[in-house]
Design a protein around this motif. Structure first.
Motif, short mmCIF file in Angstrom:
data_model
loop_
_atom_site.label_atom_id
_atom_site.label_comp_id
_atom_site.label_asym_id
_atom_site.label_seq_id
_atom_site.Cartn_x
_atom_site.Cartn_y
_atom_site.Cartn_z
N PRO A 163 -3.77 6.16 -8.26
CA PRO A 163 -4.82 5.25 -7.77
C PRO A 163 -5.27 4.24 -8.82
O PRO A 163 -5.60 3.10 -8.48
CB PRO A 163 -5.94 6.21 -7.38
N GLN B 186 -0.51 -7.85 -4.62
CA GLN B 186 -1.44 -6.72 -4.59
C GLN B 186 -0.67 -5.41 -4.49
O GLN B 186 0.21 -5.24 -3.65
CB GLN B 186 -2.38 -6.84 -3.40
N THR C 171 -3.87 0.68 -9.03
CA THR C 171 -4.27 -0.34 -8.05
C THR C 171 -4.76 -1.59 -8.76
O THR C 171 -5.67 -1.53 -9.60
CB THR C 171 -5.36 0.21 -7.13
N THR D 81 -1.73 -1.43 -4.03
CA THR D 81 -2.82 -0.50 -3.73
C THR D 81 -2.25 0.90 -3.60
O THR D 81 -1.32 1.13 -2.82
CB THR D 81 -3.55 -0.90 -2.44
N ALA E 45 -7.35 -5.30 -12.21
CA ALA E 45 -8.06 -4.50 -11.22
C ALA E 45 -9.42 -5.13 -10.95
O ALA E 45 -9.94 -5.89 -11.78
CB ALA E 45 -8.23 -3.08 -11.73
N ARG F 55 -1.61 -6.96 -15.07
CA ARG F 55 -2.34 -6.58 -13.86
C ARG F 55 -3.83 -6.74 -14.07
O ARG F 55 -4.32 -6.69 -15.19
CB ARG F 55 -2.02 -5.14 -13.46
N LEU G 47 0.86 -1.19 0.00
CA LEU G 47 0.00 0.00 0.00
C LEU G 47 0.89 1.24 0.00
O LEU G 47 1.76 1.38 0.88
CB LEU G 47 -0.89 0.00 1.24
N SER H 263 -3.38 4.58 -2.66
CA SER H 263 -4.49 5.30 -2.03
C SER H 263 -3.96 6.29 -1.01
O SER H 263 -2.97 6.02 -0.33
CB SER H 263 -5.45 4.32 -1.35
#
Length: 121
Positions: A87, A116, A90, A118, A40, A38, A11, A120
C-alpha cells in the motif's frame, strides 16, 4: 519536441505486480540516465530508481529487491517492473530522462505526465 509517455499504472492488491513503461517520442540525440520517481499524496516527489545508458542501476532502499528497472535504448523506452507491491507504494509514478546533446550544447531533462499506481485491498 521530446515527450515521455508513461503507461501501465492501475489498481492492484497488495502482493501483486505491475509493469510501467515510458516511451519517448520526438527528435532525440541520445538519452543518458533514465529513471522513475514517485509522489504520494501530501508528500514530496522521491527517487525510485535510475539506470544509466550502460545499464548501471540505483534503487531506493524501500523498493530494493521488489522493483526492477530496465531500458531498451533502440526504442528509447524505460520500464519498471514492480513486484510484491505494498500500500505504501501508492503514488503517481513519473518517468524522467536526460538527453545528452552534442557540440557542447546543454543537456536537457524531460518528465512524463505521470501514471497512477494504487495498491489497496
Amino acid at each position: 519536441q521530446v515527450q515521455l509517455v508513461e503507461s501501465g499504472g492501475g489498481l492492484v492488491q497488495p502482493g501483486e505486480s505491475l509493469r510501467l513503461s515510458c516511451a519517448a517520442s520526438g527528435s532525440i540525440f541520445t538519452f543518458g540516465a533514465m529513471g522513475w520517481y514517485r509522489q504520494a499524496p501530501g508528500k514530496q516527489r522521491e527517487l525510485v530508481t535510475t539506470i544509466t545508458s550502460g545499464g548501471s542501476t540505483n534503487y531506493a532502499d524501500s523498493v530494493k529487491g521488489r522493483f526492477t528497472i530496465s531500458r531498451d535504448n533502440a526504442k528509447n523506452t524505460v520500464y519498471l517492473q514492480m513486484n510484491s507491491l505494498k500500500p505504501e507504494d501508492t503514488a503517481v509514478y513519473y518517468c524522467n530522462a536526460e538527453e545528452v546533446r552534442p557540440f557542447g550544447w546543454a543537456n536537457r531533462n524531460y518528465w512524463g505526465q505521470g501514471t497512477q499506481v494504487t495498491v489497496s485491498s
